[in-house]
Design a protein around this motif. Structure first.
Motif, PDB file in Angstrom:
ATOM      1  N   HIS A  35       0.837  -1.193   0.000  1.00  0.00           N
ATOM      2  CA  HIS A  35       0.000   0.000   0.000  1.00  0.00           C
ATOM      3  C   HIS A  35       0.877   1.251   0.000  1.00  0.00           C
ATOM      4  N   GLU A  36       0.386   2.306  -0.626  1.00  0.00           N
ATOM      5  CA  GLU A  36       1.133   3.564  -0.718  1.00  0.00           C
ATOM      6  C   GLU A  36       1.521   4.081   0.665  1.00  0.00           C
ATOM      7  N   ALA A  37       0.689   3.810   1.676  1.00  0.00           N
ATOM      8  CA  ALA A  37       0.989   4.289   3.033  1.00  0.00           C
ATOM      9  C   ALA A  37       2.335   3.762   3.507  1.00  0.00           C
ATOM     10  N   ALA A  38       2.634   2.499   3.216  1.00  0.00           N
ATOM     11  CA  ALA A  38       3.898   1.905   3.656  1.00  0.00           C
ATOM     12  C   ALA A  38       5.086   2.583   3.000  1.00  0.00           C
ATOM     13  N   LEU A  39       4.895   3.076   1.791  1.00  0.00           N
ATOM     14  CA  LEU A  39       5.981   3.742   1.074  1.00  0.00           C
ATOM     15  C   LEU A  39       6.247   5.152   1.600  1.00  0.00           C
ATOM     16  N   ARG A  40       5.239   5.750   2.194  1.00  0.00           N
ATOM     17  CA  ARG A  40       5.367   7.139   2.646  1.00  0.00           C
ATOM     18  C   ARG A  40       5.761   7.261   4.124  1.00  0.00           C
ATOM     19  N   ILE A  41       5.686   6.171   4.882  1.00  0.00           N
ATOM     20  CA  ILE A  41       6.116   6.228   6.282  1.00  0.00           C
ATOM     21  C   ILE A  41       7.646   6.281   6.320  1.00  0.00           C
ATOM     22  N   GLN A  42       8.201   7.338   6.886  1.00  0.00           N
ATOM     23  CA  GLN A  42       9.652   7.556   6.870  1.00  0.00           C
ATOM     24  C   GLN A  42      10.313   6.822   8.048  1.00  0.00           C
ATOM     25  N   VAL A  43      10.381   5.511   7.946  1.00  0.00           N
ATOM     26  CA  VAL A  43      11.029   4.705   8.978  1.00  0.00           C
ATOM     27  C   VAL A  43      12.520   5.047   9.016  1.00  0.00           C
ATOM     28  N   GLY A  44      13.002   5.519  10.174  1.00  0.00           N
ATOM     29  CA  GLY A  44      14.410   5.868  10.302  1.00  0.00           C
ATOM     30  C   GLY A  44      14.780   7.231   9.760  1.00  0.00           C
ATOM     31  N   GLY A  45      13.803   8.010   9.292  1.00  0.00           N
ATOM     32  CA  GLY A  45      14.081   9.336   8.745  1.00  0.00           C
ATOM     33  C   GLY A  45      14.192   9.317   7.234  1.00  0.00           C
ATOM     34  N   PRO A  46      14.281  10.511   6.618  1.00  0.00           N
ATOM     35  CA  PRO A  46      14.278  10.625   5.149  1.00  0.00           C
ATOM     36  C   PRO A  46      15.377   9.835   4.454  1.00  0.00           C
ATOM     37  N   ASP A  47      16.600   9.858   4.989  1.00  0.00           N
ATOM     38  CA  ASP A  47      17.710   9.185   4.305  1.00  0.00           C
ATOM     39  C   ASP A  47      17.517   7.664   4.285  1.00  0.00           C
ATOM     40  N   VAL A  48      17.161   7.105   5.429  1.00  0.00           N
ATOM     41  CA  VAL A  48      16.925   5.662   5.498  1.00  0.00           C
ATOM     42  C   VAL A  48      15.737   5.282   4.613  1.00  0.00           C
ATOM     43  N   ALA A  49      14.682   6.118   4.645  1.00  0.00           N
ATOM     44  CA  ALA A  49      13.487   5.850   3.850  1.00  0.00           C
ATOM     45  C   ALA A  49      13.804   5.895   2.365  1.00  0.00           C
ATOM     46  N   ARG A  50      14.647   6.869   1.964  1.00  0.00           N
ATOM     47  CA  ARG A  50      14.994   6.986   0.547  1.00  0.00           C
ATOM     48  C   ARG A  50      15.780   5.755   0.082  1.00  0.00           C
ATOM     49  N   ARG A  51      16.758   5.349   0.880  1.00  0.00           N
ATOM     50  CA  ARG A  51      17.539   4.163   0.500  1.00  0.00           C
ATOM     51  C   ARG A  51      16.660   2.915   0.456  1.00  0.00           C
ATOM     52  N   GLN A  52      15.673   2.859   1.345  1.00  0.00           N
ATOM     53  CA  GLN A  52      14.761   1.720   1.336  1.00  0.00           C
ATOM     54  C   GLN A  52      13.933   1.691   0.055  1.00  0.00           C
ATOM     55  N   LEU A  53      13.428   2.826  -0.357  1.00  0.00           N
ATOM     56  CA  LEU A  53      12.632   2.880  -1.585  1.00  0.00           C
ATOM     57  C   LEU A  53      13.488   2.555  -2.809  1.00  0.00           C
ATOM     58  N   GLU A  54      14.718   3.029  -2.797  1.00  0.00           N
ATOM     59  CA  GLU A  54      15.618   2.716  -3.916  1.00  0.00           C
ATOM     60  C   GLU A  54      15.879   1.214  -3.992  1.00  0.00           C
ATOM     61  N   HIS A  55      15.976   0.580  -2.825  1.00  0.00           N
ATOM     62  CA  HIS A  55      16.182  -0.873  -2.803  1.00  0.00           C
ATOM     63  C   HIS A  55      14.958  -1.600  -3.357  1.00  0.00           C
ATOM     64  N   VAL A  56      13.768  -1.151  -2.983  1.00  0.00           N
ATOM     65  CA  VAL A  56      12.543  -1.770  -3.511  1.00  0.00           C
ATOM     66  C   VAL A  56      12.518  -1.628  -5.038  1.00  0.00           C
ATOM     67  N   LEU A  57      12.899  -0.459  -5.531  1.00  0.00           N
ATOM     68  CA  LEU A  57      12.929  -0.249  -6.979  1.00  0.00           C
ATOM     69  C   LEU A  57      13.922  -1.188  -7.650  1.00  0.00           C
ATOM     70  N   ASP A  58      15.109  -1.308  -7.056  1.00  0.00           N
ATOM     71  CA  ASP A  58      16.126  -2.201  -7.629  1.00  0.00           C
ATOM     72  C   ASP A  58      15.608  -3.644  -7.678  1.00  0.00           C
ATOM     73  N   MET A  59      14.991  -4.084  -6.604  1.00  0.00           N
ATOM     74  CA  MET A  59      14.482  -5.453  -6.556  1.00  0.00           C
ATOM     75  C   MET A  59      13.338  -5.661  -7.548  1.00  0.00           C
ATOM     76  N   SER A  60      12.544  -4.617  -7.754  1.00  0.00           N
ATOM     77  CA  SER A  60      11.398  -4.742  -8.661  1.00  0.00           C
ATOM     78  C   SER A  60      11.822  -4.924 -10.114  1.00  0.00           C
ATOM     79  N   GLU A  61      13.075  -4.617 -10.417  1.00  0.00           N
ATOM     80  CA  GLU A  61      13.580  -4.777 -11.781  1.00  0.00           C
ATOM     81  C   GLU A  61      13.979  -6.218 -12.084  1.00  0.00           C
TER      82      GLU A  61
END
Length: 283
Positions: A173-199
Motif C-alpha cells: 500500500h502507498e501508506a507503507a511507502l510514505r512512512i519515513q522509517v528511520g528518517g528521510p535518508d533511510v526511507a529513501r535508501r529503502q525505496l531505492e532498494h525496492v525499486l532495484d528489486m522490482s527490476e
C-alpha cells in the motif's frame, strides 16, 4: 520413526495432512491403526508430529485412506525424506519458533505472494530499515535482540537470490511507502532498494494507491506460500499476538480470491515503479 523434541514445520504439515486424509475416510484413529498394523498411540504421534514417518509408511497410509492424488502423495513423501537442518535452526534458542517456521516455509516454497499495508515487506527491507522497525517493537527489545531479529530477516531474503530464486509478488500500500522509517535518508535508501528489486525478472512489485480507496484485507499483513502442489499451499498471517499459519482448503481458496482482488486494485508494475520514484524524489 525418529523422534525430535521440536518438530519442523514440514513435519507438522505432514501430520496434519495425514490426519485430514484419515478423517476424510471417516476412520477413527483406532480403526486406522488396526488397518495399518500399528497402535493408536503411534498413529497419534505421527499426526501430531511427535514422530516422523517413513516414505513407505506414508504411502501405505495414503493407500489405506483411498487417496488417489498421486502428485499430492509424492509431495508428502518428498517432504518426509528431506530431513536436512536449515540455516534457521541456529536461531532455535533465540527467536520464537513461529519465525523459524516462516523461514522454513519460504525456503521450501515454489513461490511467494505478500500483501501489506503499513510496512515494507520483510523480504524487501534493508538492514537499516529492519533495525528501525524492531527498535520500535512492543515490548522493547534489547540491542542484541534487535540484531538477532534483523539478521534473521536479512537471511530470509536468500530465497530471492541464487540459481533458483522464488518468484515473489509484493502488493504494497502507498501508506507503507510514505512512512519515513528511520528518517528521510533511510526511507529513501529503502525505496531505492525496492525499486532495484522490482527490476528483477522473478519479482513483481505493485502499489495499491490511496486513490484505490477501500480494498480487501486492509487490516492485516498476508503472506501466501506456494507448496509443491496446491493442496500444500500455506497462508501466513502476521498478527499483533503472534504468527498464524492457515492450510485448510476453504481458507486457501478464500485467500487466493483475496489476493486476486488485491492485484486488481493495485497499479501495474511500471506504474508502481513510477510512484515509488516520485515518493523517493520527494524525500
Amino acid at each position: 520413526m525418529a523422534r525430535r523434541s521440536i518438530p519442523t514445520a514440514r513435519r507438522v504439515r505432514i501430520g496434519t495432512e495425514l490426519r485430514k486424509l484419515r478423517e476424510g475416510t471417516g476412520l477413527t484413529a483406532t480403526e486406522a491403526a488396526r488397518l495399518l498394523g500399528t497402535s493408536q498411540g503411534q498413529l497419534s504421534n505421527v499426526e501430531t508430529a511427535r514422530f516422523g514417518v517413513s516414505s513407505d509408511r506414508l504411502r501405505a497410509m495414503a493407500t489405506t485412506y483411498s487417496c488417489a492424488d498421486d502428485a499430492f502423495v509424492d509431495a508428502l513423501v518428498q517432504m518426509s525424506e528431506d530431513r536436512q537442518r536449515g540455516w534457521w535452526e541456529e536461531y532455535r534458542e533465540i527467536l520464537p519458533s513461529g519465525l523459524l517456521d516462516l523461514a522454513e516455509l519460504e525456503h521450501h516454497s515454489r513461490g511467494l505472494r505478500g500483501a501489506i499495508t503499513a510496512h515494507i515487506p520483510g523480504l524487501l527491507q534493508t538492514l537499516e530499515h529492519a533495525r528501525e522497525v524492531f527498535r520500535h517493537a512492543v515490548p522493547t527489545m534489547t540491542p542484541p535482540e534487535i540484531e538477532h531479529r534483523a539478521s534473521f530477516r536479512i537471511k530470509r531474503q536468500a530465497v530471492l537470490y541464487g540459481d533458483s530464486p522464488r518468484r515473489y509478488q509484493a502488493l504494497i500500500h502507498e501508506a507503507a511507502l510514505r512512512i519515513q522509517v528511520g528518517g528521510p535518508d533511510v526511507a529513501r535508501r529503502q525505496l531505492e532498494h525496492v525499486l532495484d528489486m522490482s527490476e528483477r525478472d522473478h519479482i513483481t512489485v505493485q502499489v495499491i494507491p490511496f486513490t484505490a480507496g477501500a480494498f480487501p484485507g486492509s487490516g492485516q499483513s498476508i503472506y501466501y506460500a506456494y507448496g509443491p502442489v496446491p493442496r500444500l499451499d500455506t497462508v501466513h498471517l502476521d498478527q499483533s499476538h503472534g504468527l498464524a499459519f492457515l492450510d485448510a482448503a476453504s481458507q486457501l481458496d478464500q485467500y487466493r480470491v483475496l489476493f486476486d482482488r488485491l492485484e486488481a486494485a493495485a497499479l501495474l508494475p511500471a506504474q508502481s515503479r513510477d510512484l515509488i520514484h516520485s515518493i523517493s524524489r520527494s524525500l
